[in-house]
Design an enzyme around this catalytic site. Structure first.
Site, PDB file in Angstrom:
ATOM      1  N   ASP A 136     -75.887  12.541  38.290  1.00 16.70           N
ATOM      2  CA  ASP A 136     -74.492  12.191  38.082  1.00 16.70           C
ATOM      3  C   ASP A 136     -73.474  13.014  38.869  1.00 16.70           C
ATOM      4  O   ASP A 136     -72.795  12.484  39.723  1.00 16.70           O
ATOM      5  CB  ASP A 136     -74.166  12.280  36.590  1.00 16.70           C
ATOM      6  CG  ASP A 136     -73.470  11.026  36.111  1.00 16.70           C
ATOM      7  OD1 ASP A 136     -73.626   9.997  36.768  1.00 16.70           O
ATOM      8  OD2 ASP A 136     -72.761  11.095  35.098  1.00 16.70           O
ATOM      9  N   CYS A 191     -75.892 -12.279  39.817  1.00 15.03           N
ATOM     10  CA  CYS A 191     -74.725 -12.639  39.002  1.00 15.03           C
ATOM     11  C   CYS A 191     -74.402 -14.121  39.140  1.00 15.03           C
ATOM     12  O   CYS A 191     -73.969 -14.755  38.176  1.00 15.03           O
ATOM     13  CB  CYS A 191     -73.491 -11.840  39.440  1.00 15.03           C
ATOM     14  SG  CYS A 191     -73.500 -10.123  38.909  1.00 15.03           S
ATOM     15  N   CYS A 194     -71.352 -16.284  37.368  1.00 17.32           N
ATOM     16  CA  CYS A 194     -70.908 -15.615  36.137  1.00 17.32           C
ATOM     17  C   CYS A 194     -69.757 -14.647  36.431  1.00 17.32           C
ATOM     18  O   CYS A 194     -69.734 -13.983  37.465  1.00 17.32           O
ATOM     19  CB  CYS A 194     -72.082 -14.849  35.532  1.00 17.32           C
ATOM     20  SG  CYS A 194     -71.661 -13.900  34.066  1.00 17.32           S
ATOM     21  N   CYS A 197     -68.077 -10.324  32.694  1.00 21.89           N
ATOM     22  CA  CYS A 197     -67.645  -8.918  32.605  1.00 21.89           C
ATOM     23  C   CYS A 197     -66.199  -8.765  33.085  1.00 21.89           C
ATOM     24  O   CYS A 197     -65.416  -8.005  32.508  1.00 21.89           O
ATOM     25  CB  CYS A 197     -68.574  -8.011  33.407  1.00 21.89           C
ATOM     26  SG  CYS A 197     -68.803  -8.530  35.113  1.00 21.89           S
ATOM     27  N   CYS A 201     -62.849  -7.695  30.152  1.00 16.02           N
ATOM     28  CA  CYS A 201     -62.246  -6.354  30.200  1.00 16.02           C
ATOM     29  C   CYS A 201     -60.823  -6.377  29.644  1.00 16.02           C
ATOM     30  O   CYS A 201     -59.949  -7.052  30.184  1.00 16.02           O
ATOM     31  CB  CYS A 201     -62.229  -5.834  31.645  1.00 16.02           C
ATOM     32  SG  CYS A 201     -61.489  -4.201  31.736  1.00 16.02           S
ATOM     33  N   CYS A 217     -59.713   1.828  33.244  1.00 14.20           N
ATOM     34  CA  CYS A 217     -60.928   1.618  32.442  1.00 14.20           C
ATOM     35  C   CYS A 217     -60.892   2.529  31.202  1.00 14.20           C
ATOM     36  O   CYS A 217     -60.621   3.729  31.294  1.00 14.20           O
ATOM     37  CB  CYS A 217     -62.154   1.926  33.302  1.00 14.20           C
ATOM     38  SG  CYS A 217     -63.693   1.917  32.378  1.00 14.20           S
ATOM     39  N   CYS A 244     -66.512   2.683  26.492  1.00 18.50           N
ATOM     40  CA  CYS A 244     -66.374   1.245  26.225  1.00 18.50           C
ATOM     41  C   CYS A 244     -67.636   0.579  26.775  1.00 18.50           C
ATOM     42  O   CYS A 244     -68.119   0.947  27.846  1.00 18.50           O
ATOM     43  CB  CYS A 244     -65.128   0.711  26.931  1.00 18.50           C
ATOM     44  SG  CYS A 244     -65.006  -1.091  27.019  1.00 18.50           S
ATOM     45  N   CYS A 247     -68.134  -4.591  29.074  1.00 16.66           N
ATOM     46  CA  CYS A 247     -68.598  -5.312  30.267  1.00 16.66           C
ATOM     47  C   CYS A 247     -70.116  -5.273  30.410  1.00 16.66           C
ATOM     48  O   CYS A 247     -70.679  -5.951  31.259  1.00 16.66           O
ATOM     49  CB  CYS A 247     -67.897  -4.808  31.527  1.00 16.66           C
ATOM     50  SG  CYS A 247     -68.032  -3.050  31.804  1.00 16.66           S
ATOM     51  N   CYS A 251     -72.898  -9.105  29.332  1.00 14.83           N
ATOM     52  CA  CYS A 251     -73.728  -9.460  30.493  1.00 14.83           C
ATOM     53  C   CYS A 251     -74.987 -10.199  30.032  1.00 14.83           C
ATOM     54  O   CYS A 251     -75.753  -9.686  29.209  1.00 14.83           O
ATOM     55  CB  CYS A 251     -74.109  -8.202  31.263  1.00 14.83           C
ATOM     56  SG  CYS A 251     -75.107  -8.596  32.714  1.00 14.83           S
TER      57      CYS A 251
HETATM   58  S1  SF4 Z   1     -71.610 -10.251  33.181  1.00 14.70           S
HETATM   59 FE1  SF4 Z   1     -73.444  -9.490  34.257  1.00 14.70          FE
HETATM   60  S2  SF4 Z   1     -74.272 -11.300  35.325  1.00 14.70           S
HETATM   61 FE2  SF4 Z   1     -72.172 -11.794  34.715  1.00 14.70          FE
HETATM   62  S3  SF4 Z   1     -70.941 -11.253  36.505  1.00 14.70           S
HETATM   63 FE3  SF4 Z   1     -70.939  -9.470  35.156  1.00 14.70          FE
HETATM   64  S4  SF4 Z   1     -72.615  -8.203  35.885  1.00 14.70           S
HETATM   65 FE4  SF4 Z   1     -72.931 -10.241  36.754  1.00 14.70          FE
HETATM   66  S1  SF4 Z   2     -65.952  -0.227  30.364  1.00 12.71           S
HETATM   67 FE1  SF4 Z   2     -64.485  -1.525  29.218  1.00 12.71          FE
HETATM   68  S2  SF4 Z   2     -62.481  -1.018  30.059  1.00 12.71           S
HETATM   69 FE2  SF4 Z   2     -64.031  -0.260  31.513  1.00 12.71          FE
HETATM   70  S3  SF4 Z   2     -64.294  -1.902  32.990  1.00 12.71           S
HETATM   71 FE3  SF4 Z   2     -65.830  -2.229  31.387  1.00 12.71          FE
HETATM   72  S4  SF4 Z   2     -64.836  -3.611  29.906  1.00 12.71           S
HETATM   73 FE4  SF4 Z   2     -63.238  -2.760  31.202  1.00 12.71          FE
END
Ligand code: SF4
Ligand code: SF4
Length: 351
Positions: A136, A191, A194, A197, A201, A217, A244, A247, A251
């Site tokens: 990281d 993806c 789709c 995500c 948000c 974020c 959070c 997202c 998925c």
């Molecule tokens: S939710 Fe998952 S599959 Fe859909 S666009 Fe986002 S990362 Fe890609």
């Molecule tokens: S973690 Fe939450 S706030 Fe951050 S990008 Fe994903 S959905 Fe948005």
């Protein structure tokens, strides 16, 4: 790994690394060729747009990320290691509690993975292999290496996703001086059309697919950001007091994990500790800083420090709108940190 022979044949070495890594708790091991700097283009775009906010370590480590061989000039293979950490979310206790991102329910992965990588590295060095490793905060773009190694693909939500399996992975990369047979990279986009995500948000933190403005974020705001949380974003944080997961939760590649949890590959160390998936806001707002630190020993929840957690708890209390939080917020008004006091004031004004 001290049982490695001197100058082992590369296939044996690859197998031994896989075996030893698995014994140390790494659920995924892949090998990528070195050369170039995977992911640096997107990384530079991210920095140039200022999307990293206060994470200045991302800027200062840029040169090393752009030239990974400067970290280990003899590097021939990147060993990419992953640990699955998903566990089912404990039931919502309701009341004055705030939601915690699932990566922080158990033990601190930095400490755990560092210990394991050090052991792996020690064994390799004893056998004459040169090693550079990081988790990281070291200057390696883990997700880009993971994609090059074929461990997964980088989704529109910027996470490494193992198709149809999981994106809940801790990643680490180890550069080694031996050339091992590389795994094929992930070339396909999984993806498709789709956009779940991007649409889920709450703060509109994605400026496009695979483009995150961290400053918006909730994970950044509640964990990395110091000082005041921008006023327009506070109501959008809802009940998230630390991180959070939205997202990732939406998925489709994680759906099987959410609907029929198979935790056979999740490491026990990341099981939810009691009270760590839902933090008690009244406790956070009223407890002494030392007591918060003591209660959170060995947890990633310590990262924002007690003042950061209190600030976050005030925002969530304001969003919940429950007057039962008033006494705790009044106590937080007295805190020596100006941001704890100002966020408590904001929350009180909302009640
Ligand atoms: S939710 Fe998952 S599959 Fe859909 S666009 Fe986002 S990362 Fe890609
Ligand atoms: S973690 Fe939450 S706030 Fe951050 S990008 Fe994903 S959905 Fe948005």
């Amino acid at each position: 790994m001290g049982n490695l022979n001197a100058n082992p044949p590369t296939n044996n070495l690859a197998e031994r690394i896989r075996t030893e890594a698995a014994a140390l708790g790494f659920s995924r091991v892949r090998f990528a060729r070195t050369g170039g700097a995977p992911g640096i283009g997107r990384y530079d775009d991210f920095l140039a747009a200022g999307h990293h906010g206060q994470m200045t370590w991302m800027q200062s480590g840029r040169e090393a990320r752009a030239a990974p061989l400067s970290l280990l000039p003899t590097a021939k293979t990147a060993v990419v290691l992953g640990v699955d950490y998903a566990w089912p979310r404990p039931p919502d206790p309701g009341g004055l509690t705030g939601k915690v991102s699932c990566y922080a329910w158990g033990r601190d992965y930095h400490n755990l993975m560092s210990k394991r990588l050090r052991r792996l590295a020690r064994g390799l060095r004893e056998d004459g292999v040169e090693v550079y490793w990081g988790v990281d905060s070291r200057p390696l773009i883990e997700r880009a290496w993971a994609a090059r190694s074929g461990m997964g693909f980088v989704g529109k939500n910027c996470m490494v996703i193992i198709p149809g399996t999981s994106s809940y992975l801790f990643l680490a990369v180890m550069l080694i001086s031996e050339a091992l047979p590389e795994d094929p990279p992930t070339l396909r986009d999984h993806c498709g059309t789709c956009r779940r995500c991007l649409e889920v948000c709450p703060t509109d933190a994605f400026v496009g697919p695979m483009q995150l403005d961290a400053r918006r974020c909730i994970a950044y705001l509640t964990i990395e950001h110091r000082g005041a949380i921008p006023l327009p974003l506070r109501p959008l944080m809802g009940r998230w007091v630390f991180g959070c997961d939205l997202c990732q939760e939406v998925c489709p590649h994680n759906h099987r994990l959410h609907s029929s949890p198979d935790r056979s590959s999740s490491h026990d160390d990341f099981q939810p500790r009691t009270g760590h998936a839902w933090l008690d806001l009244q406790w956070l707002l009223t407890a002494e800083d030392d007591d918060i630190n003591a209660a959170l020993i060995g947890s990633p929840l310590r990262r924002p420090k007690p003042a950061g957690l209190k600030r976050n708890a005030a925002v969530v209390a304001g969003n919940l709108g429950d007057v039962a939080a008033r006494p705790a917020l009044l106590k937080a008004l007295q805190h020596s940190d100006e941001h704890v006091a100002s966020h408590a004031r904001w929350a009180l004004d909302r009640l």
